[in-house]
Structure formats: structure tokens, C-alpha cells
Design an enzyme around this catalytic site. Structure first.
Site, PDB file in Angstrom:
ATOM      1  N   LYS A 106      36.386  74.504  17.035  1.00  0.00           N
ATOM      2  CA  LYS A 106      35.706  73.403  16.689  1.00  0.00           C
ATOM      3  C   LYS A 106      34.396  73.210  17.237  1.00  0.00           C
ATOM      4  O   LYS A 106      33.906  73.575  18.188  1.00  0.00           O
ATOM      5  CB  LYS A 106      36.647  72.023  17.161  1.00  0.00           C
ATOM      6  CG  LYS A 106      37.812  71.900  16.682  1.00  0.00           C
ATOM      7  CD  LYS A 106      38.564  70.829  16.855  1.00  0.00           C
ATOM      8  CE  LYS A 106      39.899  70.491  16.547  1.00  0.00           C
ATOM      9  NZ  LYS A 106      39.814  70.009  15.084  1.00  0.00           N
TER      10      LYS A 106
ATOM     11  N   ARG B  19      50.311  72.007  11.156  1.00  0.00           N
ATOM     12  CA  ARG B  19      51.367  72.221  10.196  1.00  0.00           C
ATOM     13  C   ARG B  19      52.005  73.477  10.654  1.00  0.00           C
ATOM     14  O   ARG B  19      53.315  73.300  10.224  1.00  0.00           O
ATOM     15  CB  ARG B  19      50.471  72.304   8.878  1.00  0.00           C
ATOM     16  CG  ARG B  19      49.641  73.441   8.650  1.00  0.00           C
ATOM     17  CD  ARG B  19      48.606  73.404   7.748  1.00  0.00           C
ATOM     18  NE  ARG B  19      47.533  72.492   7.750  1.00  0.00           N
ATOM     19  CZ  ARG B  19      46.638  72.202   7.051  1.00  0.00           C
ATOM     20  NH1 ARG B  19      46.761  72.601   5.860  1.00  0.00           N
ATOM     21  NH2 ARG B  19      45.618  71.356   7.406  1.00  0.00           N
TER      22      ARG B  19
END
Length: 490
Positions: free
Chosen positions: A269, A343
């Protein structure tokens, strides 16, 4: 702070009158005016009961030192009571004495005792737990302080029960906010496990924690793959169970994303807001809070909570884009982006809870996608479900608790976007659209045909701006929503 529900005139020196801007406002102000030695016209002219409007009346007034008028606006909703009372008591707690009286009887607000008490108790929470010059607890929130709430006699029982629920809910919400607000060096997978163990021992639910070796034996390959970049703080798999249900009662399964810090992994990020990634376990916080509160309130439900927990860090062992990994279900996953890690661990959590517990209903919560924030902003979490009844229940309750949801489609139109050439499924769509929906389609792949499942993407709601901190801080989103829903599930 002790809360007393009473019909008698309070002995407190400070009294608070909450008032709604409705047809009874002038009449109620006239009654108050008689007590405070002012003309009704003066009060009616100076106080309009707008939302969060406050008016303080000083002096020795029939033995009182101070009277507050607190505005609730026109037709306030249930969540407005939480917001108004939390704001007022947060901003006033340093000035309030140990004994305070709150008169609900005058305005007939007894039906909102739960929300009012919840807001008052939440006002105690402060973000700055790690400051060396942490200020002492406000006098109003000390153990020997008393809040007397005056209600009509026919509301004594119901208001007392509601006050207990409101206070218990706030206590757990504050614990979860402190957990989510904790920095990465104070909060890692083992710390989440310790929180669950301590809570289970205190409130009476079972907790089993699997370390990395046991996770491997179980076959939690997706969870372990995400955790490979963090050798100092390895993954943990937390399984909790509480039962206070008849044979006909629903078995509820909750799964929460527990990424205690998310760098993005190799797909790293940007640094601008990475510090906020300490909140990437907001879904786990909601599940921990719901487990604790359900047990504390002795809800008639059989509840299972599962939290796959890990850090998503960067080192030579970290998961790499293009890898194909296995999962608890046995299905293979092509990793397109290591920042789509939530996920992956949820895939193991969902498959595990479905196979080992067969719940009647499964709800997972996760700070999952920036796309959901792009779609809904910070006003609502995304709701994706394969069951209309379940979705409508959660939507309705979210409006009442202020934990708003907005339903997004789970159509198979999006299914092919997750197809992989080299594995059973890939973890990120190649198309830069519908990211929150394709993430849910990925999760759906691992519920093994369960027909009563809801996914809550809480990325924009678990951590946000408020008047209680200069930077973003925790909200405990989901704790009240889930427990309120479970209270009526049977």
C-alpha cells in the site's frame, strides 16, 4: 457509575431535561420554568430543542446547583438518542458531579432508555490510552458515581431492563473500540486470541485457539499463506462457541476478518494512510464483541464465532502475486494481488464454519474493499446476501441501530470475473469495476452452497472521523447490529 431507575424526585444537584421539538415543547418548558424561577416566555424564546442544543441554568434553584436543557430535534430516531447523549456527556463529563439526575418522565422518553444509557456510557471512552499523562477518570464515571433516571411508574420495569442492556452494550463496544484503536505493536494475532480467551472465561463461552502448527494440521492453507510474511507474529485461528438455546433455536455462525495490520504485502500500500491499517481487524472486533455481549446478555441463541487472524507483512517469505495456493476447502486460488488478503483468510473461515458446525445462518464481516467506500462512502456498509429474508432483517435493524447497510447485488453476472486460467478461482478481478461485489462472489465460492449467508463489507464504517478524536478512530460497528438481530432471531 451506578444507574438507578426511579419515579421519585432525584436528590441530585444537577438535573438534565432532554426535550424534543414537538407540540409539547412549550408545555414542558413552562413546567421547567416554574422550577427554575424563570418565565416560560424566556425559556421558550431562548431554547428551541434543536438537535444537540444545550442550555445551562445556574444558581440555587429549589436546592439545585445547575439545570441543563438538552435538545433532541424534531422526531429523533433511536440512533439520535445515542449520538446526542454521547456527545453531551463526552463534552460535559469533566464538569459533571458524581450525582446527576436525568428526567425522562417529563418528555415521555422512557422507550429510548436503552439508547440514552448506551450513549451516556459510551461517553466515558477516550482514544488516548497510551498517553503517559493520561488524565484520571472523570468524577461522573467513577465507581461511586450515581445517575438517577426518573421515569413514569408504569415504565419502571422496562426502563430498568433497557438501561441494563444499554450499559452492557456500551461496555463491550468500548472494549472493542479500544482493541481496534490499539497500535500494531500492542495488537497482533495472539493478542486477539488472548482477548477471546479472557472474554470467554469471564462471560461463559468456549474458546479454542489454533497456533500455526495446528492451523497447518487443519489445512488452513490460505490463512497461513497470508501470514508467511510475518514470522514474529504468526497466524492464529480462533473458534468460539456459546449456547443458550432450545433445540428449535437457530444456530448462528459469525466469521470476522482479523488482519491485525495490513501493509498490502508484496502488493504494498501507499504510506499516506497505512497507519490506519491497524483497523483491518474491525470485522474480528465485531465478532468478538457480539460473542461477548450475547453471552453477557444470555441471549437464547447457539452462536459460533470464527476469526482467522494474521498480519499481512513483507519479507522474503511473503506471499507473491502469481502464486497458486490451497485452502481449507481444498479449492485452489490464484493470487493476483496480495493486498486482496482478507478474502483469502475469510475463505478458510467460511469453509471451516460451514463444514464443522453447519449453522442455520452465516454472517461474515470484514473491512474488505476500498471499492465499497467508493460506492457508499462512509454512511453505510455494503451488504451482499443470497437470502432476501436475512438481508431485509439486517437492513431494518441497521437503520434502527445506526449501523446502516446498503444491499449490493450478488448476481452471477459477476461470477466469471473471478475465473482463473490456472486455479479454481483468482482472488482479484482483472476488471477495475465492481470490486466489492466480485470480492463477495469470491467468498460465495467457499460457503459450499449455504443458502442463508450474508457478507458485510464494513471498510468505511469500522474506523472513521468523529468528534471524539482528532484522527480516525474505532466505532465498534457491528456489535449492536448483530446482537440486536440475534435477540429477535428465534
Amino acid at each position: 457509575m451506578k444507574i438507578n431507575i426511579t419515579t421519585n424526585n432525584t436528590a441530585a444537584k444537577t438535573i438534565i431535561f432532554p426535550l424534543v421539538d414537538n407540540e409539547k415543547l412549550a408545555e414542558n418548558l413552562s413546567k421547567i420554568a416554574k422550577h427554575v424561577g424563570l418565565s416560560a416566555e424566556t425559556l421558550q424564546q431562548d431554547f428551541k430543542a434543536g438537535l444537540k442544543e444545550t442550555m445551562a441554568l445556574y444558581g440555587e434553584i429549589e436546592g439545585l446547583e445547575k439545570v441543563y436543557l438538552l435538545g433532541l430535534g424534531k422526531a429523533p430516531k433511536a440512533i439520535d438518542f445515542v449520538k446526542v447523549f454521547r456527545s453531551f456527556f463526552y463534552n460535559s463529563k469533566k464538569k459533571l458531579p458524581k450525582n446527576v439526575g436525568l428526567k425522562l418522565k417529563l418528555a415521555g422518553l422512557e422507550a429510548y432508555t436503552k439508547q440514552i444509557v448506551n450513549g451516556i456510557c459510551l461517553a466515558e471512552y477516550e482514544v488516548g490510552a497510551y498517553k503517559t499523562d493520561a488524565k484520571k477518570v472523570a468524577e461522573f464515571f467513577t465507581e461511586d458515581a450515581v445517575l438517577e433516571i426518573q421515569v413514569a411508574e408504569n415504565h419502571l420495569g422496562s426502563a430498568g431492563k433497557s438501561a441494563e442492556i444499554g450499559q452492557a452494550t456500551a461496555e463491550t463496544q468500548a472494549r472493542i473500540m479500544a482493541l481496534v484503536d490499539a497500535p500494531a505493536n500492542y495488537k497482533y494475532p495472539q493478542k486477539l486470541a488472548e482477548f477471546a480467551i479472557e472474554s470467554g472465561e469471564k462471560y461463559g463461552f468456549d474458546v479454542k485457539v489454533y497456533d500455526e502448527k495446528q492451523c497447518l494440521e487443519l489445512g488452513l492453507h490460505a490463512l497461513l499463506a497470508v501470514g508467511r510474511g510475518s514470522t514474529e507474529n504468526p497466524a492464529r485461528f480462533i473458534v468460539m462457541e456459546y449456547s443458550n438455546s432450545s433445540e428449535k433455536g437457530k444456530k448462528v455462525g459469525l466469521v470476522g476478518k482479523g488482519v491485525t495490520f495490513d501493509t498490502g504485502g508484496i502488493s504494498i500500500k501507499g504510506s499516506a494512510s497505512m497507519s490506519y491499517m491497524k483497523s483491518d481487524m474491525g470485522g474480528a472486533g465485531a465478532v468478538l464483541g457480539a460473542m461477548e455481549l450475547a453471552a453477557k446478555l444470555k441471549l437464547p441463541v447457539h452462536l459460533i464465532g470464527v476469526i482467522p487472524s494474521t498480519e499481512n507483512c513483507v519479507d522474503g517469505n511473503a506471499l507473491k502475486p502469481s502464486e497458486v495456493i490451497s485452502s481449507y476447502s481444498g479449492k485452489t486460488i490464484e493470487v493476483i494481488d496480495t493486498d486482496a488478503e482478507g478474502r483469502l483468510i475469510l475463505a478458510d473461515g467460511l469453509a471451516y464454519i460451514k463444514k464443522n458446525f453447519e449453522p442455520d445462518v452465516i454472517v461474515d464481516l470484514a473491512t474488505l474493499t476500498g471499492n465499497c467506500i467508493a460506492a457508499l462512502g462512509y454512511a453505510a456498509a455494503g451488504l451482499l446476501s443470497n437470502n432476501d429474508k436475512l438481508a431485509n432483517e439486517l437492513l431494518e435493524i441497521g437503520q434502527d441501530t445506526g449501523e446502516k447497510l446498503w444491499r449490493l447485488p450478488l448476481w452471477d453476472d459477476y461470477k466469471d470475473m473471478m475465473n482463473s486460467d490456472v486455479a479454481d478461482i483468482k482472488n482479484l478481478s482483472s476488471a477495475p469495476v465492481a470490486g466489492a461485489i466480485t470480492a463477495a462472489k469470491f467468498l460465495e465460492f467457499f460457503i459450499d452452497g449455504h443458502t442463508n449467508w450474508a457478507h458485510l463489507d464494513i471498510a468505511g464504517l469500522a474506523f472513521g472521523d468523529s468528534e471524539f478524536a482528532k484522527m480516525k478512530s474505532a466505532t465498534a460497528y457491528g456489535v449492536n447490529l448483530l446482537t440486536t438481530w440475534m435477540r429477535g432471531i428465534n
